[in-house]
Design an enzyme around this catalytic site. Sequence first.
Site, PDB file in Angstrom:
ATOM      1  N   TRP A  78     -45.414  49.951  21.747  1.00 38.42           N
ATOM      2  CA  TRP A  78     -45.062  51.300  22.203  1.00 38.42           C
ATOM      3  C   TRP A  78     -45.673  51.533  23.576  1.00 38.42           C
ATOM      4  O   TRP A  78     -46.369  50.654  24.085  1.00 38.42           O
ATOM      5  CB  TRP A  78     -45.533  52.349  21.185  1.00 38.42           C
ATOM      6  CG  TRP A  78     -44.565  53.497  21.170  1.00 38.42           C
ATOM      7  CD1 TRP A  78     -44.693  54.684  21.823  1.00 38.42           C
ATOM      8  CD2 TRP A  78     -43.289  53.519  20.532  1.00 38.42           C
ATOM      9  NE1 TRP A  78     -43.567  55.446  21.619  1.00 38.42           N
ATOM     10  CE2 TRP A  78     -42.693  54.756  20.832  1.00 38.42           C
ATOM     11  CE3 TRP A  78     -42.592  52.604  19.733  1.00 38.42           C
ATOM     12  CZ2 TRP A  78     -41.433  55.109  20.361  1.00 38.42           C
ATOM     13  CZ3 TRP A  78     -41.341  52.963  19.263  1.00 38.42           C
ATOM     14  CH2 TRP A  78     -40.772  54.203  19.584  1.00 38.42           C
TER      15      TRP A  78
ATOM     16  N   TRP B  44     -48.063  53.207  24.247  1.00 40.56           N
ATOM     17  CA  TRP B  44     -49.520  53.326  24.083  1.00 40.56           C
ATOM     18  C   TRP B  44     -50.053  52.289  23.111  1.00 40.56           C
ATOM     19  O   TRP B  44     -51.199  52.383  22.672  1.00 40.56           O
ATOM     20  CB  TRP B  44     -49.915  54.724  23.599  1.00 40.56           C
ATOM     21  CG  TRP B  44     -48.927  55.300  22.617  1.00 40.56           C
ATOM     22  CD1 TRP B  44     -48.018  56.274  22.868  1.00 40.56           C
ATOM     23  CD2 TRP B  44     -48.701  54.901  21.250  1.00 40.56           C
ATOM     24  NE1 TRP B  44     -47.243  56.514  21.747  1.00 40.56           N
ATOM     25  CE2 TRP B  44     -47.646  55.688  20.735  1.00 40.56           C
ATOM     26  CE3 TRP B  44     -49.293  53.960  20.407  1.00 40.56           C
ATOM     27  CZ2 TRP B  44     -47.167  55.569  19.428  1.00 40.56           C
ATOM     28  CZ3 TRP B  44     -48.804  53.831  19.099  1.00 40.56           C
ATOM     29  CH2 TRP B  44     -47.759  54.633  18.629  1.00 40.56           C
TER      30      TRP B  44
ATOM     31  N   ASN C 141     -37.706  61.271  16.181  1.00 36.57           N
ATOM     32  CA  ASN C 141     -38.269  61.602  17.482  1.00 36.57           C
ATOM     33  C   ASN C 141     -37.337  61.148  18.601  1.00 36.57           C
ATOM     34  O   ASN C 141     -37.103  59.947  18.772  1.00 36.57           O
ATOM     35  CB  ASN C 141     -39.630  60.911  17.660  1.00 36.57           C
ATOM     36  CG  ASN C 141     -40.163  61.051  19.075  1.00 36.57           C
ATOM     37  OD1 ASN C 141     -40.605  62.118  19.469  1.00 36.57           O
ATOM     38  ND2 ASN C 141     -40.094  59.981  19.857  1.00 36.57           N
ATOM     39  N   GLU C 142     -36.747  62.095  19.294  1.00 38.01           N
ATOM     40  CA  GLU C 142     -36.019  61.872  20.549  1.00 38.01           C
ATOM     41  C   GLU C 142     -34.719  61.070  20.439  1.00 38.01           C
ATOM     42  O   GLU C 142     -34.214  60.598  21.459  1.00 38.01           O
ATOM     43  CB  GLU C 142     -36.942  61.231  21.600  1.00 38.01           C
ATOM     44  CG  GLU C 142     -38.116  62.129  21.945  1.00 38.01           C
ATOM     45  CD  GLU C 142     -39.061  61.573  23.002  1.00 38.01           C
ATOM     46  OE1 GLU C 142     -38.949  60.396  23.339  1.00 38.01           O
ATOM     47  OE2 GLU C 142     -39.921  62.345  23.483  1.00 38.01           O
TER      48      GLU C 142
ATOM     49  N   GLU D 274     -44.069  68.364  22.571  1.00 36.61           N
ATOM     50  CA  GLU D 274     -44.758  67.253  23.247  1.00 36.61           C
ATOM     51  C   GLU D 274     -44.910  67.593  24.713  1.00 36.61           C
ATOM     52  O   GLU D 274     -43.953  68.056  25.343  1.00 36.61           O
ATOM     53  CB  GLU D 274     -43.923  65.968  23.191  1.00 36.61           C
ATOM     54  CG  GLU D 274     -44.021  65.203  21.927  1.00 36.61           C
ATOM     55  CD  GLU D 274     -43.376  63.819  22.047  1.00 36.61           C
ATOM     56  OE1 GLU D 274     -43.271  63.289  23.172  1.00 36.61           O
ATOM     57  OE2 GLU D 274     -42.978  63.288  21.013  1.00 36.61           O
TER      58      GLU D 274
HETATM   59  C1  BMA Z   1     -42.810  60.846  23.906  1.00 33.45           C
HETATM   60  C2  BMA Z   1     -43.169  60.335  22.542  1.00 33.45           C
HETATM   61  C3  BMA Z   1     -43.562  58.933  22.491  1.00 33.45           C
HETATM   62  C4  BMA Z   1     -44.253  58.492  23.727  1.00 33.45           C
HETATM   63  C5  BMA Z   1     -44.672  59.654  24.585  1.00 33.45           C
HETATM   64  C6  BMA Z   1     -45.295  59.265  25.878  1.00 33.45           C
HETATM   65  O1  BMA Z   1     -41.537  60.777  24.277  1.00 33.45           O
HETATM   66  O2  BMA Z   1     -42.207  60.670  21.622  1.00 33.45           O
HETATM   67  O3  BMA Z   1     -42.459  58.140  22.230  1.00 33.45           O
HETATM   68  O4  BMA Z   1     -45.287  57.687  23.434  1.00 33.45           O
HETATM   69  O5  BMA Z   1     -43.564  60.397  24.894  1.00 33.45           O
HETATM   70  O6  BMA Z   1     -44.395  58.596  26.694  1.00 33.45           O
END
Ligand code: BMA
Length: 916
Positions: free
Chosen positions: A185, A187, A451-452, A552
């Site tokens: 990922w 991170w 997610n997304e 987020e």
């Molecule tokens: C978002 C999250 C993760 C990602 C974060 C930082 O979009 O849903 O997928 O780690 O951003 O880029």
Amino acid sequence: MANESRIRNLNARTIDLNGEWHLSSQDQSVRVKATVPGQAHLDLIQANVLKEDPYYGINYVKDSMRKLIETTWVYEKDFFLDDSMVYAIAILDCEGLDTIATITLNGERVGCTQNQFRRYLFDVGAFLKPGPNILRIQFEDAVKHAKKKAAAYPYYVPDMFNMSTAQHGFPHRNFIRKEQCSFSWDWGPAFAPCGIWRPISLKLDEQGILVKSWYLKTSYKAIRDAWEVQIHLELVCDRDQNLVAKLRFDKGLPATEHQLMVTAGQCTTEHSFFVELSPVNRWWPRGYGEPTLYSVEVTLLNDNASTVASHIFQCGFVESELIQDPLTEGRDGESFNFRINGVDMFAKGTNWIPGHVFDRMMTMEQKRSLLQSCVAANMNMIRIWGGGRYESNEFYRICNELGIMVWQEFMFACALYPTNDEFLENIRQEVSDQTKRLMVHPCIVLWSGNNENQEFIVKGWDKATVRNPYLFTVDYHKLYVETIMSSLNKLDTSRPFISTSPSAGVICKTPYTERYVLQDSERGLYGDVHFYDYKHNGLHVEHYPNARFVSEYGAQSMPSFRAWRKISSPDDWHPLSTLSVHRNHHKSGQLEMLEQIEHQFQLPAALSKYYHANFKDVSEILIDISENLFDLFCYLTQCVQARSIVNQTEHYIRGRSEDRRTMGALYWQLNDIWPAPTWSSIEHGGRWKPLHYYIKHSFADVLVSGYQPAKTRSLRIHISNDRSTPIEGQLFVRSYDITSGQATTSTSVSFTVNSHSSELVMQVTSDLLGDDGALAPRLLLATAKITSKVCNKTYEMLPQIFPVRDPFLLACLKKDPGISVVELVVREGALRSEYQIHITLQSLSIAGFVCLEWDRDGVEGYFDENAFWLLPEEPKAIIFYGKGDMSAVDTQKSDLQIRSLSDALHCASTLETLLF
Ligand code: BMA
């Protein structure tokens, strides 16, 4: 406290198959002892077959590590069945196999698995024998399996792999139901591990009945104006019979008794009844009341009135709603807010990711400690993000107890997914298993599909989705609405469901019809938002979105140098070293952090070289002094991250009473999976970064916050009241000349702020500060003294450097502010495992972002405040809340590392002297 061991099935004999196993490669070239639950990597480390630390340097991409993934691993366990054991039914209960596994018992094939998130129950009666038995579970290479599935699929289904080379991972994770971030990922590393990662047992009946699963759900039913309690059992029986289920609640709720009819073979039985409202105390999120929990014991009696099984649940009573309704007062758009037990709540919190690549490596104590850190930082919600894993029951029990609301996602993230029958059936089972297991937990206030993944299509993150958005939209609906939502709704409609985050809201709830696309003019008016901006100065409020709910938003920082030192060697101690760049899986992340330092503080000259020049030119010269410089870099990244994210958070909190009607701020991300540059506020290992201290301030019940709007030279100070009663009091503002440390102005104003709202209370202009056109930077402090009857407290604004929007020149500060420790006393805490260290600091001149840290292993805990400012002649008392062994603290002050912005200046000028 309830825990897994309280879950018991009295009559069935459970043979615990956890503990010692053997692990071997299929070709038998490796054979080691294994521990279950676990994953193969851990056993190979334990046996010293894997000699390198997977978390050190770039070991994670080395051939030795990658070869492990390609190996077919076999787990084996011998167990003995006594001759006297008579049973009619035998079930092998696998709570979690990671992932593509084939199971054999005594050489006979029992079955195979293809989903890390499912609980597999196999009828093994026909394969068991008295005496020794051998259970064998063979795991296939997950990466190869995913690749094979993707190749066999009729069309390309994107997973963002092409866009994520900086992640050093594996493609096609969307074709395997395995923790998505285990293929890498932005991170985290890719280890794609395998193993028996959750408990495993064998269950034998005694009197012809075996309860495979027990589920319980409580929900408010408006038509009866009462709580419905549903109990759901899955059993295997050797004959038709009538059973009696007795339910005994604690805390004075009435006991009940119910007749259940069961039929021979596999069967499920469900029973529901109502509990009146009056005797029930509701579960409340923290800040709103007690998170009351009930314990309920369910006992099953057979037709001879003897007990055949029993089970204890921890449950709670809560009404959870997500309000997405048109706004009143002629405003466009719709709300997006949680209404819990009828109260509209501002969600304050963060996003949770897996705390370690190998689940067993993170103890429940460590998870509890992270969740307690959320509470300590005044949060009321966490979002369990869809690219990780569903957590264990114990985890949700901790959230129940702490009153933390959970936004629970199904495990799909940043990809599109196949929708063939085989895949969808796998998902149906996954959703059903997880919903049944988790729905008992009152902390879960929302189910969310992914997610997304909708944003992926709408924003066209891959050429394939741009070329044919229709195909992927049809697939999307099939997966999240027709499959996930409908499987979920069969079991639980007591909580709201959204298909994705971020979302554009729904046009209609029944049938579930999503808006998908927002016009530019509608942005932020519907649904929830994810927001990242790495380019602009993080203190420039006009770049933040106007949104109803921001689920987020984040900025990166380095881990502490202490943490980095453990996974690197001196050669790696550069902002742009091979390791720094490699381990930052977000492309250009290192440069972006340098850029933020440049925006907010201006870069110390030596760091500036990294940013502006070709790094290779200066790396040689800097090598000798890189430790200082790198340590400083880590510190500065953490300061700018804290400033950016709290400024943004406070903007969202103020937004509650503005046209934006913001009702939630969940920053990205709470924790780390390994030590690396990431968005976390707590680094791997549990140390709070300055962001976590700052967020604690932002999420307090009363917030004093200031911001400088674009094109102005003023600071607007707001007071936001998250309490359920109005507050009144006096706001005092003081300013100091940062260069001289002299107090310049002070002023005050009285205020009243309604409950659950935010008000502009004062506007500080440069006139007031004596601006003659060349204002020297000021430090602005604001204190609100609340004098309401129900609240008699003082709240501070985070100190602001005015003008906020200009880069702050470190050269204004004294090179050595003369910080000293006046007092340091260690005191035992209320519990044996807790202690406090009381520290008093003072400074001869102004010191900014004073960060305290213990430079000693084993000292764990957090300060009540950190990254603060010190004023000359104003001693400051700080408390460190320690956990564990108090003797690890050396009361000699040498263990206490104190850093401030002046060190950046000092380090930079030392470097300059050396360089020029
Ligand atoms: C978002 C999250 C993760 C990602 C974060 C930082 O979009 O849903 O997928 O780690 O951003 O880029």
